[in-house]
Design a protein around this motif. Structure first.
Motif: not given
Length: 113
Positions: A44-52
């Protein structure tokens, strides 16, 4: 790789993570049941994108933290059983939550250097 080697690699990673502050960061998280065979079709996959923005270690609970604007991600330091750097600016943590439940966290930093 034994647990002391894994621990040293994780410490080295977090000691140099500041260079990724301000970078686009992708975290892909997968839950799976067989440590020996990570099958993408059975995970089961989840993807998150953000600026660290920042990272830290929360001693109460033993968690590694990655933080962005309206984004917060934690990895349990006590549950890490593997840590790898499969490519440039790419890292993988595997945590074990029970005898048969594992979480893989793949982190990719879009770093310009």
């Amino acid at each position: 790789m034994n647990s002391e080697e894994i621990k040293l690699k994780i410490i080295t990673f977090f000691e140099s993570i500041e260079k990724y502050y301000g970078c686009k960061t992708e975290i892909t998280e997968g839950l799976f049941c067989d440590e020996q065979e990570l099958d993408a079709n059975l995970t089961t996959w989840n993807l998150s994108e953000f600026e660290l923005i920042r990272s830290a270690y929360r001693t109460n609970g033993g968690r590694f933290i990655f933080e962005g604007d309206k984004m917060y991600y934690e990895i349990s330091g006590e549950r890490i059983i593997d840590f790898k750097q499969p490519g440039r600016h790419k890292y993988e943590f595997i945590e074990q939550y029970s005898e048969t439940v594992f979480r893989i966290t793949k982190i990719r930093f879009h770093y310009k250097y």
